[in-house]
Design a protein around this motif. Sequence first.
Motif, short mmCIF file in Angstrom:
data_model
loop_
_atom_site.label_atom_id
_atom_site.label_comp_id
_atom_site.label_asym_id
_atom_site.label_seq_id
_atom_site.Cartn_x
_atom_site.Cartn_y
_atom_site.Cartn_z
N LEU A 1 0.83 -1.20 0.00
CA LEU A 1 0.00 0.00 0.00
C LEU A 1 0.86 1.25 0.00
O LEU A 1 0.57 2.22 -0.71
CB LEU A 1 -0.93 -0.01 1.21
N ALA A 2 1.94 1.23 0.77
CA ALA A 2 2.86 2.36 0.78
C ALA A 2 3.52 2.53 -0.58
O ALA A 2 3.73 3.67 -1.04
CB ALA A 2 3.91 2.17 1.86
N SER A 3 3.83 1.43 -1.23
CA SER A 3 4.47 1.49 -2.54
C SER A 3 3.54 2.12 -3.57
O SER A 3 3.96 2.93 -4.41
CB SER A 3 4.88 0.09 -2.98
N ALA A 4 2.26 1.75 -3.53
CA ALA A 4 1.29 2.35 -4.45
C ALA A 4 1.17 3.85 -4.20
O ALA A 4 1.10 4.65 -5.14
CB ALA A 4 -0.06 1.66 -4.31
N ALA A 5 1.14 4.23 -2.93
CA ALA A 5 1.04 5.66 -2.59
C ALA A 5 2.27 6.41 -3.08
O ALA A 5 2.16 7.52 -3.64
CB ALA A 5 0.88 5.82 -1.09
N TYR A 6 3.44 5.84 -2.88
CA TYR A 6 4.67 6.49 -3.33
C TYR A 6 4.69 6.64 -4.84
O TYR A 6 5.08 7.69 -5.37
CB TYR A 6 5.88 5.69 -2.87
N TYR A 7 4.24 5.62 -5.54
CA TYR A 7 4.19 5.68 -7.00
C TYR A 7 3.31 6.85 -7.46
O TYR A 7 3.71 7.65 -8.31
CB TYR A 7 3.65 4.36 -7.55
N LEU A 8 2.12 6.95 -6.90
CA LEU A 8 1.21 8.03 -7.27
C LEU A 8 1.80 9.39 -6.93
O LEU A 8 1.69 10.35 -7.71
CB LEU A 8 -0.14 7.85 -6.59
N SER A 9 2.45 9.48 -5.77
CA SER A 9 3.02 10.76 -5.36
C SER A 9 4.15 11.17 -6.30
O SER A 9 4.29 12.36 -6.62
CB SER A 9 3.54 10.69 -3.92
N ARG A 10 4.94 10.22 -6.74
CA ARG A 10 6.04 10.53 -7.65
C ARG A 10 5.55 11.05 -8.99
O ARG A 10 6.26 11.79 -9.68
CB ARG A 10 6.91 9.28 -7.86
N PHE A 11 4.36 10.65 -9.39
CA PHE A 11 3.82 11.11 -10.67
C PHE A 11 2.90 12.32 -10.52
O PHE A 11 2.19 12.66 -11.45
CB PHE A 11 3.12 9.96 -11.39
N GLY A 12 2.94 12.95 -9.35
CA GLY A 12 2.29 14.24 -9.21
C GLY A 12 0.92 14.27 -8.58
O GLY A 12 0.15 15.20 -8.82
N TRP A 13 0.60 13.27 -7.74
CA TRP A 13 -0.70 13.29 -7.09
C TRP A 13 -0.88 14.56 -6.28
O TRP A 13 0.02 14.99 -5.56
CB TRP A 13 -0.86 12.08 -6.17
N GLN A 14 -2.04 15.18 -6.38
CA GLN A 14 -2.35 16.40 -5.65
C GLN A 14 -3.36 16.09 -4.56
O GLN A 14 -4.54 15.81 -4.83
CB GLN A 14 -2.89 17.47 -6.60
N ALA A 15 -2.91 16.09 -3.32
CA ALA A 15 -3.77 15.76 -2.20
C ALA A 15 -4.91 16.76 -2.08
O ALA A 15 -4.73 17.96 -2.28
CB ALA A 15 -2.96 15.73 -0.91
N GLY A 16 -6.08 16.25 -1.75
CA GLY A 16 -7.24 17.10 -1.55
C GLY A 16 -7.94 17.52 -2.81
O GLY A 16 -8.96 18.22 -2.75
N MET A 17 -7.43 17.10 -3.95
CA MET A 17 -8.03 17.46 -5.24
C MET A 17 -8.78 16.25 -5.82
O MET A 17 -8.34 15.11 -5.67
CB MET A 17 -6.98 17.93 -6.23
N PRO A 18 -9.90 16.48 -6.51
CA PRO A 18 -10.64 15.35 -7.09
C PRO A 18 -9.96 14.82 -8.33
O PRO A 18 -9.18 15.52 -8.99
CB PRO A 18 -11.99 16.00 -7.44
N TRP A 19 -10.24 13.56 -8.65
CA TRP A 19 -9.79 13.01 -9.93
C TRP A 19 -10.66 13.55 -11.06
O TRP A 19 -10.20 13.76 -12.17
CB TRP A 19 -9.88 11.48 -9.91
N GLY A 20 -11.94 13.76 -10.74
CA GLY A 20 -12.90 14.24 -11.71
C GLY A 20 -14.22 14.54 -11.03
O GLY A 20 -14.43 14.18 -9.85
N LEU A 21 -15.10 15.18 -11.75
CA LEU A 21 -16.43 15.49 -11.24
C LEU A 21 -17.46 15.23 -12.31
O LEU A 21 -17.23 15.51 -13.51
CB LEU A 21 -16.51 16.97 -10.83
N GLU A 22 -18.59 14.67 -11.93
CA GLU A 22 -19.69 14.52 -12.87
C GLU A 22 -20.29 15.90 -13.16
O GLU A 22 -20.47 16.70 -12.25
CB GLU A 22 -20.76 13.59 -12.31
N VAL A 23 -20.58 16.15 -14.43
CA VAL A 23 -21.06 17.47 -14.82
C VAL A 23 -22.27 17.37 -15.75
O VAL A 23 -22.56 16.29 -16.29
CB VAL A 23 -19.96 18.29 -15.54
#
Length: 416
Positions: free
Chosen positions: A236-258
């Motif tokens: 689980l930590a490895s997956a989190a690190y991977y996402l963080s290395r590619f620029g994950w922005q905490a507190g931001m949505p992936w997308g929103l239905e519109v």
Amino acid sequence: MMLKTTLAASLVTAALLGGCASHASPSPQPASDLPNTAAATPAEQQNFVAWRDDFRRRALAKGIEPSLFDAAFTNIDLNQQVIKLDRGQAEFTRQIWEYLDTAVSDTRISTGKSKHQTLAPVLAQIEQRYGVEAEVVLAIWGMETNYGSYRGNTPTIEGLATLAFEGRRRDFAEAQLIAALQILQAGDVSVKDMRGSWAGAMGHTQFMPTSYLEYAQDFDGDGKRNIWSDDPTDALASAAYYLSRFGWQAGMPWGLEVILPDNFDYTRADQQNRRPVSYWQQQGIKQANGQALPDIGEAAVLVPAGAKGPAFVVFNNFYVIKRYNNATSYAMGVGHLADRIAGSSGFKQHWPRHERALSRTEKRELQQRLTEQGFNTKGTDGVIGPNTMAAIRAWQQAKGLTADGYASASLLERLR
């Protein structure tokens, strides 16, 4: 499946190249990990041994110890099931809503919430260190191996050696095989325990060996980056690190239905068409709940089922998820599952469930007919990619139709 090198995928393919565990609820013995029951012919075995010996020389030249190589390849045979799966090309695919029905099922949501409670302390620590929300990490885990309930049982060395010998993706498979041997040489896992999907993805969060070498974490501090253990902490930590290395922005949505305005130009609905949120606000786009779009950077409009289905705006985190697995359906699945684990509700708009999925043969026919009518799809491979979608849009515009680029059975009927 985590790929350091992006592989092409169609919108609703359940898993890229079979490299990760099933995204559906796994059966005790998924088709992707059936035992190697068919014996190689004497000629095939002889050729496999010749390839192995040649590869051994190259592996040793890259620093693999002879004793380690020989131990790793003890009792390794040509796996006919891996060859069959790698050569196989599914004729039938699922629609995006069918994929999401399984990926974000009630059971998967409830299990994710339960895991959140059970693993709350370690998930909080992972979130604090890497800046990736616990729900997102859980969603990756849920999508990849159904929360670790099935991590694949194909011996990694045998699977990758078979793919390398087969030759269709030899360079890729040999690079992964060298990386797998390096992992063994580092002592993180034994040959016996190094198992995963038939195409080499490993552990709770299905890392390919090259990605493991670069991104795997020893979060529990025991000196090993153990993504195979029953304890999922390192994975689980490895997956989190991977996402963080590619620029994950905490507190931001992936997308929103519109909700799109009635006069919306669907040629702009392209996930590569990233514009400031202010641009989409000016086009009259609002959230499905009627609220204004939050001004949080660039976004693109996504209509995965065409103009008759739900619409979304997707942000930076959507593209970060796609670095883990390049399928749009996968990124939506992870994002929506994370939202549901966090307590959000389902989509408000309805999917066009009357539309059946096109088979691969029908997709080839659609491409052929478009090209014959002057709308070149630049190939008839049965994969609906950017070139085919552009050709569909051009055909739709020429016919005075809504140019959403959606490849549907009703569209094929009109082309006929």
